[in-house]
Design a protein around this motif. Structure first.
Motif, PDB file in Angstrom:
ATOM      1  N   ARG A 163      60.234  36.154  23.425  1.00 39.16           N
ATOM      2  CA  ARG A 163      58.797  35.993  23.271  1.00 39.16           C
ATOM      3  C   ARG A 163      58.218  35.157  24.416  1.00 39.16           C
ATOM      4  O   ARG A 163      57.151  35.473  24.946  1.00 39.16           O
ATOM      5  CB  ARG A 163      58.498  35.332  21.930  1.00 39.16           C
ATOM      6  CG  ARG A 163      57.009  35.181  21.639  1.00 39.16           C
ATOM      7  CD  ARG A 163      56.796  34.555  20.282  1.00 39.16           C
ATOM      8  NE  ARG A 163      55.387  34.366  19.990  1.00 39.16           N
ATOM      9  CZ  ARG A 163      54.924  33.799  18.888  1.00 39.16           C
ATOM     10  NH1 ARG A 163      55.776  33.361  17.955  1.00 39.16           N
ATOM     11  NH2 ARG A 163      53.635  33.658  18.706  1.00 39.16           N
ATOM     12  N   LYS A 164      58.928  34.084  24.795  1.00 42.95           N
ATOM     13  CA  LYS A 164      58.465  33.223  25.890  1.00 42.95           C
ATOM     14  C   LYS A 164      58.494  33.992  27.211  1.00 42.95           C
ATOM     15  O   LYS A 164      57.588  33.875  28.034  1.00 42.95           O
ATOM     16  CB  LYS A 164      59.335  31.977  25.989  1.00 42.95           C
ATOM     17  CG  LYS A 164      58.829  30.935  26.996  1.00 42.95           C
ATOM     18  CD  LYS A 164      59.621  29.638  26.867  1.00 42.95           C
ATOM     19  CE  LYS A 164      59.071  28.557  27.786  1.00 42.95           C
ATOM     20  NZ  LYS A 164      59.315  28.831  29.199  1.00 42.95           N
ATOM     21  N   ARG A 165      59.513  34.798  27.410  1.00 47.31           N
ATOM     22  CA  ARG A 165      59.603  35.594  28.640  1.00 47.31           C
ATOM     23  C   ARG A 165      58.460  36.601  28.719  1.00 47.31           C
ATOM     24  O   ARG A 165      57.867  36.797  29.775  1.00 47.31           O
ATOM     25  CB  ARG A 165      60.938  36.344  28.689  1.00 47.31           C
ATOM     26  CG  ARG A 165      62.151  35.451  28.783  1.00 47.31           C
ATOM     27  CD  ARG A 165      63.399  36.289  29.033  1.00 47.31           C
ATOM     28  NE  ARG A 165      64.612  35.515  28.834  1.00 47.31           N
ATOM     29  CZ  ARG A 165      65.826  35.952  29.079  1.00 47.31           C
ATOM     30  NH1 ARG A 165      65.995  37.187  29.536  1.00 47.31           N
ATOM     31  NH2 ARG A 165      66.888  35.191  28.871  1.00 47.31           N
ATOM     32  N   ASP A 175      63.595  25.149  32.786  1.00 41.59           N
ATOM     33  CA  ASP A 175      62.404  25.879  32.342  1.00 41.59           C
ATOM     34  C   ASP A 175      61.987  26.898  33.402  1.00 41.59           C
ATOM     35  O   ASP A 175      61.634  26.530  34.520  1.00 41.59           O
ATOM     36  CB  ASP A 175      61.258  24.897  32.083  1.00 41.59           C
ATOM     37  CG  ASP A 175      60.034  25.596  31.540  1.00 41.59           C
ATOM     38  OD1 ASP A 175      59.976  25.834  30.323  1.00 41.59           O
ATOM     39  OD2 ASP A 175      59.144  25.930  32.354  1.00 41.59           O
ATOM     40  N   LYS A 191      51.191  36.699  31.538  1.00 41.14           N
ATOM     41  CA  LYS A 191      50.381  35.745  32.287  1.00 41.14           C
ATOM     42  C   LYS A 191      50.386  36.098  33.779  1.00 41.14           C
ATOM     43  O   LYS A 191      49.336  36.126  34.426  1.00 41.14           O
ATOM     44  CB  LYS A 191      50.924  34.333  32.084  1.00 41.14           C
ATOM     45  CG  LYS A 191      50.188  33.281  32.908  1.00 41.14           C
ATOM     46  CD  LYS A 191      50.892  31.938  32.818  1.00 41.14           C
ATOM     47  CE  LYS A 191      50.242  30.927  33.766  1.00 41.14           C
ATOM     48  NZ  LYS A 191      50.973  29.631  33.795  1.00 41.14           N
ATOM     49  N   ASP A 242      59.365  28.808  33.592  1.00 44.09           N
ATOM     50  CA  ASP A 242      57.959  28.704  34.005  1.00 44.09           C
ATOM     51  C   ASP A 242      57.844  27.758  35.196  1.00 44.09           C
ATOM     52  O   ASP A 242      57.166  28.059  36.188  1.00 44.09           O
ATOM     53  CB  ASP A 242      57.094  28.174  32.848  1.00 44.09           C
ATOM     54  CG  ASP A 242      56.903  29.209  31.750  1.00 44.09           C
ATOM     55  OD1 ASP A 242      57.153  30.395  32.020  1.00 44.09           O
ATOM     56  OD2 ASP A 242      56.512  28.828  30.637  1.00 44.09           O
ATOM     57  N   GLU A 298      66.311  30.590  26.116  1.00 46.46           N
ATOM     58  CA  GLU A 298      64.899  30.972  26.171  1.00 46.46           C
ATOM     59  C   GLU A 298      64.667  32.226  25.336  1.00 46.46           C
ATOM     60  O   GLU A 298      65.430  33.205  25.427  1.00 46.46           O
ATOM     61  CB  GLU A 298      64.458  31.223  27.604  1.00 46.46           C
ATOM     62  CG  GLU A 298      62.953  31.483  27.717  1.00 46.46           C
ATOM     63  CD  GLU A 298      62.523  31.735  29.150  1.00 46.46           C
ATOM     64  OE1 GLU A 298      61.532  31.133  29.590  1.00 46.46           O
ATOM     65  OE2 GLU A 298      63.180  32.551  29.824  1.00 46.46           O
ATOM     66  N   THR A 299      63.606  32.229  24.555  1.00 48.89           N
ATOM     67  CA  THR A 299      63.338  33.354  23.654  1.00 48.89           C
ATOM     68  C   THR A 299      62.681  34.517  24.399  1.00 48.89           C
ATOM     69  O   THR A 299      61.945  34.299  25.367  1.00 48.89           O
ATOM     70  CB  THR A 299      62.417  32.921  22.506  1.00 48.89           C
ATOM     71  OG1 THR A 299      61.137  32.554  23.048  1.00 48.89           O
ATOM     72  CG2 THR A 299      63.001  31.746  21.748  1.00 48.89           C
ATOM     73  N   ALA A 326      66.857  25.170  27.718  1.00 50.21           N
ATOM     74  CA  ALA A 326      65.585  25.811  28.068  1.00 50.21           C
ATOM     75  C   ALA A 326      65.828  27.086  28.866  1.00 50.21           C
ATOM     76  O   ALA A 326      65.026  28.023  28.813  1.00 50.21           O
ATOM     77  CB  ALA A 326      64.712  24.851  28.873  1.00 50.21           C
ATOM     78  N   ARG A 352      55.547  36.392  27.241  1.00 51.87           N
ATOM     79  CA  ARG A 352      54.286  35.669  27.453  1.00 51.87           C
ATOM     80  C   ARG A 352      54.121  35.318  28.931  1.00 51.87           C
ATOM     81  O   ARG A 352      53.030  35.435  29.484  1.00 51.87           O
ATOM     82  CB  ARG A 352      54.258  34.410  26.591  1.00 51.87           C
ATOM     83  CG  ARG A 352      52.941  33.655  26.661  1.00 51.87           C
ATOM     84  CD  ARG A 352      52.825  32.605  25.570  1.00 51.87           C
ATOM     85  NE  ARG A 352      53.825  31.566  25.711  1.00 51.87           N
ATOM     86  CZ  ARG A 352      54.803  31.341  24.844  1.00 51.87           C
ATOM     87  NH1 ARG A 352      54.929  32.109  23.766  1.00 51.87           N
ATOM     88  NH2 ARG A 352      55.667  30.365  25.036  1.00 51.87           N
ATOM     89  N   ARG A 353      55.194  34.910  29.576  1.00 53.93           N
ATOM     90  CA  ARG A 353      55.157  34.578  30.999  1.00 53.93           C
ATOM     91  C   ARG A 353      54.844  35.822  31.828  1.00 53.93           C
ATOM     92  O   ARG A 353      54.039  35.772  32.767  1.00 53.93           O
ATOM     93  CB  ARG A 353      56.495  33.980  31.430  1.00 53.93           C
ATOM     94  CG  ARG A 353      56.556  33.648  32.908  1.00 53.93           C
ATOM     95  CD  ARG A 353      57.765  32.793  33.250  1.00 53.93           C
ATOM     96  NE  ARG A 353      59.020  33.413  32.892  1.00 53.93           N
ATOM     97  CZ  ARG A 353      59.843  32.964  31.933  1.00 53.93           C
ATOM     98  NH1 ARG A 353      59.529  31.894  31.241  1.00 53.93           N
ATOM     99  NH2 ARG A 353      60.974  33.577  31.661  1.00 53.93           N
TER     100      ARG A 353
END
Length: 252
Positions: free
Chosen positions: A184-186, A140, A192, A142, A181-182, A177, A188-189
Motif C-alpha cells: 500500500r505504501k509503495r 525509508d 504521488k 520515500d 514496507e507494505t 522500513a 501511494r508513493r
C-alpha cells in the motif's frame, strides 16, 4: 537570517562544509572544485522541475558559498582553525552565485545533464549515495528516492536490488522500513510520483506555449520592422524623398 551552517544542515544534513561536498578536509583545490561542480550540477536551477526551483536555488547558493570559502586559502585556513565562515564579508553576502558558477564552468546544457545521468547510474558514486541515503533515512524508500539523484519510482526495483545486495554483504544493517514496507505504501508513493510528473509536464507545456507565443510576436515585430525599412528604401529610391525629410519650398 539562518547561518551557512544552519543552511548546510537544512539542505545537506551536515554542518561541516567538507561533508557537504563529500570530500576530506585535506582535499586539494582540484578536488574541491570537482566536488563543487558535481553537486552544483545536480541542484542547478536550470535542470529541475518548476516546483523544485526555489529549493534548488537555495541549495545552489549554499554550495557556491562553500566553494568560495574552501577555494580561498585565507578563508579556508580560518574555517579549518575556528569553524568561522566569515559570513559578514560583503563578497559572501552580495555575490551573484549564478554568475560565479558561470565564471568557473562552461554553461550547462541539457546534453551535459543527460550525459552525467548516464555516467552516474550504475556507478560506484551512485552506490555510495544510495548507501548514505539508506542509512540516513533508516531504510525509508520515500527518503531514499528524494535523496539519490536521478531516482524515481521507475528506478525503484533496480535500487531495491542494490540495497538488498548491501544488506546481504553486511555493509548496511537491515531496517524494517525497507524490508517490511507494505504494498500500500509503495502504491501511494507511485501515485504521488505519477501525479507530480503530470503536473511537471503540464507546467512545461504551458511554458512552451508561452515561449512559442512570444517567439511568434517577436518574429511578427521583426517582419514589420523589416517591411517598414523596405518601404522607406523604395520611397527614398523612387519617390525622391523619405518620410523623415522636409519638403523643399516651391520656387516663386
Amino acid at each position: 537570517m539562518p547561518s551557512l551552517h544552519d543552511l548546510c544542515e537544512k539542505y545537506f544534513q551536515s554542518r561541516d562544509l567538507y561533508e557537504v561536498l563529500k570530500i576530506p578536509n585535506i582535499a586539494n583545490q582540484k578536488q574541491v572544485r570537482k566536488a563543487y561542480h558535481k553537486l552544483s550540477l545536480l541542484v542547478h536551477p536550470d535542470r529541475v522541475e518548476e516546483k523544485e526551483k526555489i529549493e534548488a536555488t537555495e541549495k545552489f547558493k549554499v554550495l557556491g558559498k562553500i566553494h568560495s570559502i574552501l577555494s580561498d586559502k585565507e578563508k579556508r585556513a580560518i574555517y579549518d582553525e575556528s569553524g568561522d565562515c566569515d559570513e559578514e564579508n560583503d563578497d559572501i553576502v552580495e555575490r551573484d552565485w549564478n554568475e560565479y558558477w558561470r565564471m568557473l564552468f562552461k554553461p550547462i546544457t541539457v546534453k551535459d545533464i543527460t550525459d552525467y545521468e548516464k555516467k552516474y547510474k550504475g556507478s560506484e558514486e551512485e552506490l555510495g549515495d544510495l548507501k548514505r541515503a539508506y542509512l540516513d533515512g533508516k531504510g525509508d524508500m520515500d527518503f531514499i528516492l528524494e535523496a539519490v539523484p536521478f531516482s524515481h519510482t521507475d528506478e525503484e526495483p533496480r535500487l531495491r536490488e542494490l540495497i538488498q545486495g548491501l544488506i546481504d554483504k553486511g555493509d548496511v544493517p537491515e531496517h524494517k522500513a525497507f524490508t517490511d514496507e507494505t504494498p500500500r505504501k509503495r502504491e501511494r508513493r507511485k501515485r504521488k510520483w505519477e501525479k507530480e510528473a503530470q503536473e511537471a509536464a503540464k507546467l512545461k507545456q504551458e511554458k512552451d506555449d508561452v515561449d512559442l507565443s512570444m517567439l511568434i510576436q517577436k518574429k511578427q515585430q521583426q517582419r514589420a520592422t523589416e517591411m517598414n525599412s523596405f518601404f522607406d528604401m523604395l520611397t527614398e529610391k523612387y519617390g525622391g524623398k523619405s518620410a523623415g525629410k522636409k519638403t523643399s519650398k516651391k520656387k516663386k
